[in-house]
Design a protein around this motif. Sequence first.
Motif, PDB file in Angstrom:
ATOM      1  N   THR A 253       0.855  -1.200   0.000  1.00 13.53           N
ATOM      2  CA  THR A 253       0.000   0.000   0.000  1.00 13.53           C
ATOM      3  C   THR A 253       0.890   1.250   0.000  1.00 13.53           C
ATOM      4  O   THR A 253       0.927   1.991   0.981  1.00 13.53           O
ATOM      5  N   PRO A 254       1.601   1.462  -1.104  1.00  9.85           N
ATOM      6  CA  PRO A 254       2.610   2.545  -1.095  1.00  9.85           C
ATOM      7  C   PRO A 254       2.043   3.932  -0.801  1.00  9.85           C
ATOM      8  O   PRO A 254       2.775   4.812  -0.356  1.00  9.85           O
ATOM      9  N   ASP A 255       0.752   4.114  -1.020  1.00  6.15           N
ATOM     10  CA  ASP A 255       0.215   5.464  -0.833  1.00  6.15           C
ATOM     11  C   ASP A 255      -0.434   5.701   0.521  1.00  6.15           C
ATOM     12  O   ASP A 255      -0.944   6.794   0.783  1.00  6.15           O
ATOM     13  N   VAL A 256      -0.448   4.682   1.361  1.00  5.49           N
ATOM     14  CA  VAL A 256      -1.111   4.874   2.656  1.00  5.49           C
ATOM     15  C   VAL A 256      -0.053   5.257   3.699  1.00  5.49           C
ATOM     16  O   VAL A 256       0.887   4.497   3.930  1.00  5.49           O
ATOM     17  N   PRO A 257      -0.186   6.424   4.312  1.00  2.19           N
ATOM     18  CA  PRO A 257       0.802   6.823   5.315  1.00  2.19           C
ATOM     19  C   PRO A 257       0.783   5.889   6.517  1.00  2.19           C
ATOM     20  O   PRO A 257      -0.253   5.289   6.835  1.00  2.19           O
ATOM     21  N   LEU A 258       1.899   5.771   7.165  1.00  2.00           N
ATOM     22  CA  LEU A 258       1.971   4.856   8.302  1.00  2.00           C
ATOM     23  C   LEU A 258       2.651   5.513   9.492  1.00  2.00           C
ATOM     24  O   LEU A 258       3.460   6.426   9.363  1.00  2.00           O
ATOM     25  N   THR A 259       2.302   5.002  10.652  1.00  2.00           N
ATOM     26  CA  THR A 259       2.917   5.495  11.879  1.00  2.00           C
ATOM     27  C   THR A 259       2.913   4.376  12.910  1.00  2.00           C
ATOM     28  O   THR A 259       2.393   3.279  12.665  1.00  2.00           O
ATOM     29  N   THR A 260       3.518   4.658  14.044  1.00  2.00           N
ATOM     30  CA  THR A 260       3.346   3.814  15.221  1.00  2.00           C
ATOM     31  C   THR A 260       3.307   4.760  16.406  1.00  2.00           C
ATOM     32  O   THR A 260       3.842   5.876  16.334  1.00  2.00           O
ATOM     33  N   ASN A 261       2.643   4.357  17.478  1.00  2.00           N
ATOM     34  CA  ASN A 261       2.519   5.296  18.591  1.00  2.00           C
ATOM     35  C   ASN A 261       3.725   5.224  19.525  1.00  2.00           C
ATOM     36  O   ASN A 261       3.987   4.202  20.135  1.00  2.00           O
ATOM     37  N   PHE A 262       4.463   6.344  19.588  1.00  2.00           N
ATOM     38  CA  PHE A 262       5.573   6.487  20.535  1.00  2.00           C
ATOM     39  C   PHE A 262       4.990   6.694  21.934  1.00  2.00           C
ATOM     40  O   PHE A 262       3.785   6.943  22.086  1.00  2.00           O
ATOM     41  N   MET A 263       5.860   6.617  22.920  1.00  2.00           N
ATOM     42  CA  MET A 263       5.439   6.880  24.307  1.00  2.00           C
ATOM     43  C   MET A 263       6.396   7.888  24.934  1.00  2.00           C
ATOM     44  O   MET A 263       7.212   7.540  25.792  1.00  2.00           O
ATOM     45  N   VAL A 264       6.335   9.094  24.466  1.00  2.00           N
ATOM     46  CA  VAL A 264       7.158  10.143  25.067  1.00  2.00           C
ATOM     47  C   VAL A 264       6.402  10.591  26.310  1.00  2.00           C
ATOM     48  O   VAL A 264       5.434  11.352  26.230  1.00  2.00           O
ATOM     49  N   MET A 265       6.793  10.062  27.426  1.00  2.00           N
ATOM     50  CA  MET A 265       6.116  10.387  28.693  1.00  2.00           C
ATOM     51  C   MET A 265       6.970   9.901  29.853  1.00  2.00           C
ATOM     52  O   MET A 265       7.868   9.077  29.659  1.00  2.00           O
ATOM     53  N   SER A 266       6.655  10.400  31.018  1.00  2.00           N
ATOM     54  CA  SER A 266       7.403  10.023  32.204  1.00  2.00           C
ATOM     55  C   SER A 266       7.326   8.509  32.412  1.00  2.00           C
ATOM     56  O   SER A 266       6.274   7.903  32.202  1.00  2.00           O
ATOM     57  N   GLY A 267       8.436   7.906  32.793  1.00  2.00           N
ATOM     58  CA  GLY A 267       8.440   6.479  33.103  1.00  2.00           C
ATOM     59  C   GLY A 267       8.813   5.601  31.924  1.00  2.00           C
ATOM     60  O   GLY A 267       9.022   4.406  32.093  1.00  2.00           O
ATOM     61  N   ILE A 268       8.886   6.141  30.721  1.00  2.00           N
ATOM     62  CA  ILE A 268       9.238   5.330  29.550  1.00  2.00           C
ATOM     63  C   ILE A 268      10.600   5.804  29.048  1.00  2.00           C
ATOM     64  O   ILE A 268      10.769   6.961  28.673  1.00  2.00           O
ATOM     65  N   LYS A 269      11.548   4.877  29.017  1.00  2.00           N
ATOM     66  CA  LYS A 269      12.931   5.296  28.815  1.00  2.00           C
ATOM     67  C   LYS A 269      13.641   4.533  27.700  1.00  2.00           C
ATOM     68  O   LYS A 269      14.691   4.955  27.214  1.00  2.00           O
ATOM     69  N   GLY A 270      13.101   3.385  27.319  1.00  2.00           N
ATOM     70  CA  GLY A 270      13.899   2.453  26.518  1.00  2.00           C
ATOM     71  C   GLY A 270      14.045   2.761  25.045  1.00  2.00           C
ATOM     72  O   GLY A 270      14.988   2.285  24.410  1.00  2.00           O
ATOM     73  N   MET A 271      13.105   3.516  24.460  1.00  2.65           N
ATOM     74  CA  MET A 271      13.143   3.682  23.014  1.00  2.65           C
ATOM     75  C   MET A 271      13.676   5.065  22.656  1.00  2.65           C
ATOM     76  O   MET A 271      13.140   6.077  23.115  1.00  2.65           O
ATOM     77  N   ASN A 272      14.695   5.081  21.811  1.00  5.32           N
ATOM     78  CA  ASN A 272      15.269   6.348  21.390  1.00  5.32           C
ATOM     79  C   ASN A 272      14.444   6.893  20.223  1.00  5.32           C
ATOM     80  O   ASN A 272      14.750   6.673  19.056  1.00  5.32           O
ATOM     81  N   TYR A 273      13.382   7.615  20.555  1.00  2.40           N
ATOM     82  CA  TYR A 273      12.430   8.041  19.528  1.00  2.40           C
ATOM     83  C   TYR A 273      13.017   9.056  18.556  1.00  2.40           C
ATOM     84  O   TYR A 273      12.551   9.162  17.425  1.00  2.40           O
ATOM     85  N   ALA A 274      14.014   9.803  19.033  1.00  4.69           N
ATOM     86  CA  ALA A 274      14.632  10.750  18.099  1.00  4.69           C
ATOM     87  C   ALA A 274      15.180   9.970  16.910  1.00  4.69           C
ATOM     88  O   ALA A 274      15.156  10.424  15.769  1.00  4.69           O
ATOM     89  N   ASP A 415      18.850  14.073  25.457  1.00  5.58           N
ATOM     90  CA  ASP A 415      19.757  13.121  24.817  1.00  5.58           C
ATOM     91  C   ASP A 415      19.609  11.736  25.436  1.00  5.58           C
ATOM     92  O   ASP A 415      19.879  11.547  26.616  1.00  5.58           O
ATOM     93  N   TRP A 416      19.165  10.785  24.619  1.00  6.28           N
ATOM     94  CA  TRP A 416      18.914   9.444  25.150  1.00  6.28           C
ATOM     95  C   TRP A 416      20.182   8.782  25.678  1.00  6.28           C
ATOM     96  O   TRP A 416      20.150   8.146  26.737  1.00  6.28           O
ATOM     97  N   ASP A 417      21.318   8.912  24.972  1.00 10.45           N
ATOM     98  CA  ASP A 417      22.553   8.283  25.463  1.00 10.45           C
ATOM     99  C   ASP A 417      22.908   8.810  26.854  1.00 10.45           C
ATOM    100  O   ASP A 417      23.313   8.050  27.742  1.00 10.45           O
ATOM    101  N   SER A 418      22.747  10.117  27.034  1.00  6.57           N
ATOM    102  CA  SER A 418      23.077  10.700  28.340  1.00  6.57           C
ATOM    103  C   SER A 418      22.091  10.234  29.406  1.00  6.57           C
ATOM    104  O   SER A 418      22.463   9.976  30.557  1.00  6.57           O
TER     105      SER A 418
END
Length: 692
Positions: A253-274, A415-418
């Motif tokens: 479906t090349p024309d259908v935009p896609l996303t996934t829901n990030f969790m930028v919020m307190s308590g969530i640390k593992g995914m480097n969303y940047a 900065d996620w690494d920091s």
Amino acid sequence: MTAPLTSRFPYAKGDDGARRLVYGADYNPEQWPREVWEEDVRLMREAGVNVVSLAIFSWARLQPAANQWDFSWLDEVMDLLHAGGIGVDLATATASPPPWLTTAHPEILPVTATGETVWPGARQHWRPTSPVFRTHALRLVREMATRYADHPALVAWHINNELGCHNIYDYSDDAARAFRDWLHHRYTTLDGLNRAWGTDFWSQRYSDWEQVLPPRLAASHPNPTQQLDFKRFSSDALKDHLLAERALLRELTPDVPLTTNFMVMSGIKGMNYADWADTVDFVANDHYVAPGPQDRDELSFSANLTSGIAGRRPWFLMEHSTSAVNWQAVNLAKQSGELARDALLHVAHGADAVCFFQWRQSAAGAEKYHSAMVPHAGADSELFRDVMSLGHTLRALAPIAGAERESAQVAVLFDWDSWWTSEHDSHPTSRLDYRREALDWYSALFRLGVRADIVPAHRTDLSSYDVVIAPVLHVVPQQLAKELTRFTEGGGHLVTTYFSGIVDENDHIWLGGYPGALRDLLGVRIEEFGPLADGAVVDLDNATTGSLWTDRMSVTSPDVEILARYRSGPYAARPAITRSTTGLGSATYVSTRLGVDGLAVLLPTLLAPAGVTSELPEGARGLVEPVVRCDADSRYLFLVNRSDEHVRLSDLTGDVLLGPVSDGALVLPPRQVAVLRQSAGEPARPSADEAP
Ligand code: GAL
């Protein structure tokens, strides 16, 4: 540099070409008899809902057995929604593998650091690196994409759901294999790995790749670089899953935009969303308020950071709550006005969509006490009336859709690494809280009525900012040190804090005195850290108080001004806060944790040379948050009353989109929001104050 994304943001314009904001929710019709579906669509229309996320946890219903599919119910729901004029953000449904799959393939189940299996019974019990899981998940994605590619209700793909919410760290043999591949790619040779991990310490030198493992339960502190790399790897492993689903969707479906829901919020640390931002066509975020004294500062911080991740382009608030959640120790209901105010604070920070978890409150299951748009009490409820009223407000704010968030003069670097590294074990203190320090600076700026952008490091062009605050910028590779130096030489004002500039990208100390990477720029040299015991505080001679940390610090350059000295504590009389003048700019170092009160005292001194002043009259500071979105013709000034008080503002210019503004004056009731449309270039600053 910000990267191009959201080129395919799907919703800013409706079929008629008019701008609109999205309003919606997760919709889980499989929990309800089909008679309820029609009522759902009717109520959605009444509320102004125009998009729902569908099929997020539907795998077991869609594929009841390995070779059995049942799309009939979903076909019907899709058709019903379409007939009601409601678009679908369709999940790929891969978030929660069904029991038949985990029974046939228990090898997809994650394993903890202590070797325990994470059993099915909840959700997200899958290894990001399992080839078996990947095969089954992609088979489902293929079925979904093929079946619904041309369905007129489909407006976007929702890949999986909150990747990493429960399965970020997996220590299984699959993970071990994938970790080795990842390390091989990063270091090429085993020598490279041994150097980076400093394996001559504690006799950890590897002589064969097979010996390398995730940091499973160990006798003492696991190798710190191994820990850091495992965090980087774990974020990448989930991103890899996202990319695998994406590749298939792009093909089908090349024309259908896609996303996934990030969790930028307190308590969530593992995914480097940047680092994930460029994988999606538009950034989507979930946010839940963590009750506490800085809870709405945190909401604003997270929304602001999401905007930073999205390069200030519009993003999609995929989930938040109408009222209480069910997973905190005590689940507080929202007060009157908070439902709309919290939603609009996200809109102020760039959200073009306001969606909730979930549409109809579940009658069974682990989330039955989680609020929803239609509560257990039904549509005849105050909550549903608030939901309808918010739908009405979002229609009034439709002209804002597509507008970017206007850049501020001040940036707070994230900065996620920091974050990951500064909070490791075996450090001078285990009490350091990276996000909290960053939030404190943001809270203090709010208190002063100064707007700031929360921006991800390594992804943001800093040159447009007058002031960059980099709290606990612990990991500073040479390249970043150079960039910060260039920033100050070009007239920028850098502010950084304790435990910054300490290590390189491999978590090796920059030698010769701390903060090695920033020592010359700051013109100071620290010989020893002086972390403070729990409850201990030190006085500074600028009438502030420090906690958590102090430094045995000397000034090494004549260009350094001492802004404050310690008056008590282990380093009494030594410098505590310094400012080095470099070129046209400056570099300030704050060696202790001042907290919001102390930072609010210090900040005016730091902002003055950059010409940054408050956006608000005194009486509104710390009560009202000003945020601006803009497009080619207009600026949209949001004034969000974050307090429980009435706040009076005057000298307001522009057309009123929302709020009781009359003749340029406004008494903003507790928890209410006003929005003004000004022509581009018009000043945004209101004046006068005095509470009525
Ligand atoms: C999110 C999740 C939703 C729901 C919600 C409850 O983590 O995506 O499915 O569980 O939290 O707050």
